[in-house]
Design a protein around this motif. Sequence first.
Motif, PDB file in Angstrom:
ATOM      1  N   ALA A   1     -73.625  -0.127  -9.881  1.00  0.00           N
ATOM      2  CA  ALA A   1     -73.727  -1.502  -9.402  1.00  0.00           C
ATOM      3  C   ALA A   1     -72.401  -2.019  -8.864  1.00  0.00           C
ATOM      4  O   ALA A   1     -71.322  -1.471  -9.129  1.00  0.00           O
ATOM      5  CB  ALA A   1     -74.224  -2.412 -10.528  1.00  0.00           C
ATOM      6  N   ALA A   2     -72.519  -3.125  -8.092  1.00  0.00           N
ATOM      7  CA  ALA A   2     -71.364  -3.895  -7.613  1.00  0.00           C
ATOM      8  C   ALA A   2     -71.752  -5.369  -7.705  1.00  0.00           C
ATOM      9  O   ALA A   2     -71.880  -6.059  -6.699  1.00  0.00           O
ATOM     10  CB  ALA A   2     -70.982  -3.502  -6.193  1.00  0.00           C
ATOM     11  N   PHE A   3     -71.972  -5.840  -8.925  1.00  0.00           N
ATOM     12  CA  PHE A   3     -72.418  -7.217  -9.165  1.00  0.00           C
ATOM     13  C   PHE A   3     -71.293  -8.203  -8.871  1.00  0.00           C
ATOM     14  O   PHE A   3     -70.135  -7.965  -9.230  1.00  0.00           O
ATOM     15  CB  PHE A   3     -72.843  -7.378 -10.626  1.00  0.00           C
ATOM     16  CG  PHE A   3     -74.326  -7.534 -10.837  1.00  0.00           C
ATOM     17  CD1 PHE A   3     -75.216  -6.608 -10.315  1.00  0.00           C
ATOM     18  CD2 PHE A   3     -74.825  -8.593 -11.573  1.00  0.00           C
ATOM     19  CE1 PHE A   3     -76.583  -6.746 -10.521  1.00  0.00           C
ATOM     20  CE2 PHE A   3     -76.189  -8.741 -11.789  1.00  0.00           C
ATOM     21  CZ  PHE A   3     -77.073  -7.823 -11.250  1.00  0.00           C
ATOM     22  N   THR A   4     -71.640  -9.347  -8.265  1.00  0.00           N
ATOM     23  CA  THR A   4     -70.666 -10.417  -8.113  1.00  0.00           C
ATOM     24  C   THR A   4     -70.350 -11.019  -9.479  1.00  0.00           C
ATOM     25  O   THR A   4     -71.098 -10.846 -10.448  1.00  0.00           O
ATOM     26  CB  THR A   4     -71.190 -11.520  -7.184  1.00  0.00           C
ATOM     27  OG1 THR A   4     -72.311 -12.150  -7.816  1.00  0.00           O
ATOM     28  CG2 THR A   4     -71.594 -10.963  -5.828  1.00  0.00           C
ATOM     29  N   VAL A   5     -69.251 -11.759  -9.542  1.00  0.00           N
ATOM     30  CA  VAL A   5     -68.858 -12.361 -10.819  1.00  0.00           C
ATOM     31  C   VAL A   5     -69.873 -13.404 -11.308  1.00  0.00           C
ATOM     32  O   VAL A   5     -70.299 -13.358 -12.469  1.00  0.00           O
ATOM     33  CB  VAL A   5     -67.441 -12.958 -10.719  1.00  0.00           C
ATOM     34  CG1 VAL A   5     -67.081 -13.727 -11.984  1.00  0.00           C
ATOM     35  CG2 VAL A   5     -66.426 -11.842 -10.465  1.00  0.00           C
ATOM     36  N   PRO A   6     -70.326 -14.346 -10.460  1.00  0.00           N
ATOM     37  CA  PRO A   6     -71.275 -15.353 -10.976  1.00  0.00           C
ATOM     38  C   PRO A   6     -72.589 -14.752 -11.464  1.00  0.00           C
ATOM     39  O   PRO A   6     -73.087 -15.128 -12.532  1.00  0.00           O
ATOM     40  CB  PRO A   6     -71.499 -16.282  -9.779  1.00  0.00           C
ATOM     41  CG  PRO A   6     -70.286 -16.115  -8.934  1.00  0.00           C
ATOM     42  CD  PRO A   6     -69.894 -14.676  -9.084  1.00  0.00           C
ATOM     43  N   THR A   7     -73.170 -13.819 -10.693  1.00  0.00           N
ATOM     44  CA  THR A   7     -74.427 -13.217 -11.142  1.00  0.00           C
ATOM     45  C   THR A   7     -74.199 -12.290 -12.325  1.00  0.00           C
ATOM     46  O   THR A   7     -75.066 -12.158 -13.185  1.00  0.00           O
ATOM     47  CB  THR A   7     -75.123 -12.461 -10.003  1.00  0.00           C
ATOM     48  OG1 THR A   7     -74.206 -11.506  -9.434  1.00  0.00           O
ATOM     49  CG2 THR A   7     -75.616 -13.405  -8.926  1.00  0.00           C
ATOM     50  N   GLY A   8     -73.040 -11.659 -12.381  1.00  0.00           N
ATOM     51  CA  GLY A   8     -72.726 -10.819 -13.528  1.00  0.00           C
ATOM     52  C   GLY A   8     -72.649 -11.618 -14.812  1.00  0.00           C
ATOM     53  O   GLY A   8     -73.218 -11.242 -15.841  1.00  0.00           O
ATOM     54  N   GLN A   9     -71.944 -12.741 -14.761  1.00  0.00           N
ATOM     55  CA  GLN A   9     -71.832 -13.585 -15.943  1.00  0.00           C
ATOM     56  C   GLN A   9     -73.190 -14.100 -16.411  1.00  0.00           C
ATOM     57  O   GLN A   9     -73.438 -14.222 -17.613  1.00  0.00           O
ATOM     58  CB  GLN A   9     -70.903 -14.767 -15.635  1.00  0.00           C
ATOM     59  CG  GLN A   9     -69.455 -14.362 -15.447  1.00  0.00           C
ATOM     60  CD  GLN A   9     -68.584 -15.504 -14.969  1.00  0.00           C
ATOM     61  OE1 GLN A   9     -69.072 -16.477 -14.389  1.00  0.00           O
ATOM     62  NE2 GLN A   9     -67.288 -15.408 -15.203  1.00  0.00           N
ATOM     63  N   ALA A  10     -74.081 -14.381 -15.471  1.00  0.00           N
ATOM     64  CA  ALA A  10     -75.372 -14.972 -15.820  1.00  0.00           C
ATOM     65  C   ALA A  10     -76.430 -13.946 -16.197  1.00  0.00           C
ATOM     66  O   ALA A  10     -77.234 -14.186 -17.105  1.00  0.00           O
ATOM     67  CB  ALA A  10     -75.877 -15.823 -14.644  1.00  0.00           C
TER      68      ALA A  10
ATOM     69  N   ILE B   1     -77.583   3.446 -18.498  1.00  0.00           N
ATOM     70  CA  ILE B   1     -76.146   3.541 -18.250  1.00  0.00           C
ATOM     71  C   ILE B   1     -75.852   2.825 -16.944  1.00  0.00           C
ATOM     72  O   ILE B   1     -76.461   3.115 -15.915  1.00  0.00           O
ATOM     73  CB  ILE B   1     -75.654   5.008 -18.229  1.00  0.00           C
ATOM     74  CG1 ILE B   1     -74.150   5.056 -17.894  1.00  0.00           C
ATOM     75  CG2 ILE B   1     -76.474   5.871 -17.291  1.00  0.00           C
ATOM     76  CD1 ILE B   1     -73.532   6.440 -18.062  1.00  0.00           C
ATOM     77  N   ALA B   2     -74.948   1.846 -17.000  1.00  0.00           N
ATOM     78  CA  ALA B   2     -74.623   1.030 -15.830  1.00  0.00           C
ATOM     79  C   ALA B   2     -73.127   1.130 -15.557  1.00  0.00           C
ATOM     80  O   ALA B   2     -72.310   0.657 -16.365  1.00  0.00           O
ATOM     81  CB  ALA B   2     -75.031  -0.422 -16.054  1.00  0.00           C
ATOM     82  N   ALA B   3     -72.766   1.756 -14.444  1.00  0.00           N
ATOM     83  CA  ALA B   3     -71.374   1.899 -14.020  1.00  0.00           C
ATOM     84  C   ALA B   3     -71.094   0.871 -12.937  1.00  0.00           C
ATOM     85  O   ALA B   3     -71.815   0.805 -11.937  1.00  0.00           O
ATOM     86  CB  ALA B   3     -71.111   3.306 -13.497  1.00  0.00           C
ATOM     87  N   ALA B   4     -70.053   0.075 -13.120  1.00  0.00           N
ATOM     88  CA  ALA B   4     -69.837  -1.098 -12.270  1.00  0.00           C
ATOM     89  C   ALA B   4     -68.546  -1.011 -11.472  1.00  0.00           C
ATOM     90  O   ALA B   4     -67.553  -0.418 -11.908  1.00  0.00           O
ATOM     91  CB  ALA B   4     -69.809  -2.357 -13.128  1.00  0.00           C
ATOM     92  N   GLN B   5     -68.562  -1.651 -10.306  1.00  0.00           N
ATOM     93  CA  GLN B   5     -67.325  -2.027  -9.635  1.00  0.00           C
ATOM     94  C   GLN B   5     -66.752  -3.231 -10.373  1.00  0.00           C
ATOM     95  O   GLN B   5     -67.491  -4.081 -10.886  1.00  0.00           O
ATOM     96  CB  GLN B   5     -67.597  -2.396  -8.185  1.00  0.00           C
ATOM     97  CG  GLN B   5     -68.057  -1.251  -7.305  1.00  0.00           C
ATOM     98  CD  GLN B   5     -66.926  -0.315  -6.896  1.00  0.00           C
ATOM     99  OE1 GLN B   5     -65.741  -0.554  -7.169  1.00  0.00           O
ATOM    100  NE2 GLN B   5     -67.292   0.774  -6.243  1.00  0.00           N
TER     101      GLN B   5
END
Length: 275
Positions: A177-186, A204-208
């Motif tokens: 994933a490459a979640f944005t900060v606002p959607t990641g927090q929520a 398993i979730a590997a993130a940017q």
Amino acid sequence: MKIAAIQMCSGLDPDANLAALEPLLAEAATRGARYALTPEVTVIFPENREQLKSVAAPFEGHPHLAKVGDLARQHAMFVHIGSLPIPLEDGRFANRSVLFGPDGTQQAVYDKIHLFDADIAGLNAYRESATYKGGEQAVTAPVEDFTLGFSICYDMRFPRLYNALANGGANLIAVPAAFTVPTGQAHWHVLLRARAIETGSYVIAAAQGGHHPNGRATYGHSVIIDPWGKVIAELDHDRPGVLLADIDPAAVTEARGRVPALANAREFAPPGLHS
């Protein structure tokens, strides 16, 4: 089996991104991982479509994928590139995930199915489908004693895909994933835990993570979740790093036995008009 999620802060230069990936994969291998997942847009995190077009390479003979195959062989480990852009005949790209086996050969590929097309109040319309073409096929592949299910980022908002993967035999599901900060927090943790709980699978979730050269900021917080929905490992930050956890197929059997939601699911007619 020990698995690893690789957290990165990919930029605009594929060679620099692979150079950053190499020591992270080496650390995962040294610490005993048999499978390592990298984030979405591992190889190139583009600033815009024109920049993407200037660096994306055809899938056959792709030089950066060849390098990843060499790394998988070197470490005798499954290496799963979360995604990279592959040019298509219609001028768009596939957001493609590629799994390499311990012998360095390609084991499976998956093109991201769900694309983010939205009109957001106060913002310009965003059309991922203008740049990418959505895939049409769910994918699973064997990884030692597990069956791996493929997904990418925005896919995690569509439970039907994960249900299909679990019913197709998947008991470990990858979410680069490459979640944005606002959607990641929520939404990041609750969505991933829900996908694990409803399928009785490891996720398993590997993130940017961090601030990227393209101006984006991503959430990080790579996680590994067990089939009961418990977060068993997390990088609680947005910096590059390696996250490891041991997983056991018996935990999948136990979770699915305690709540047999997959077995109890029924087909039903959609709601209609009633007189």
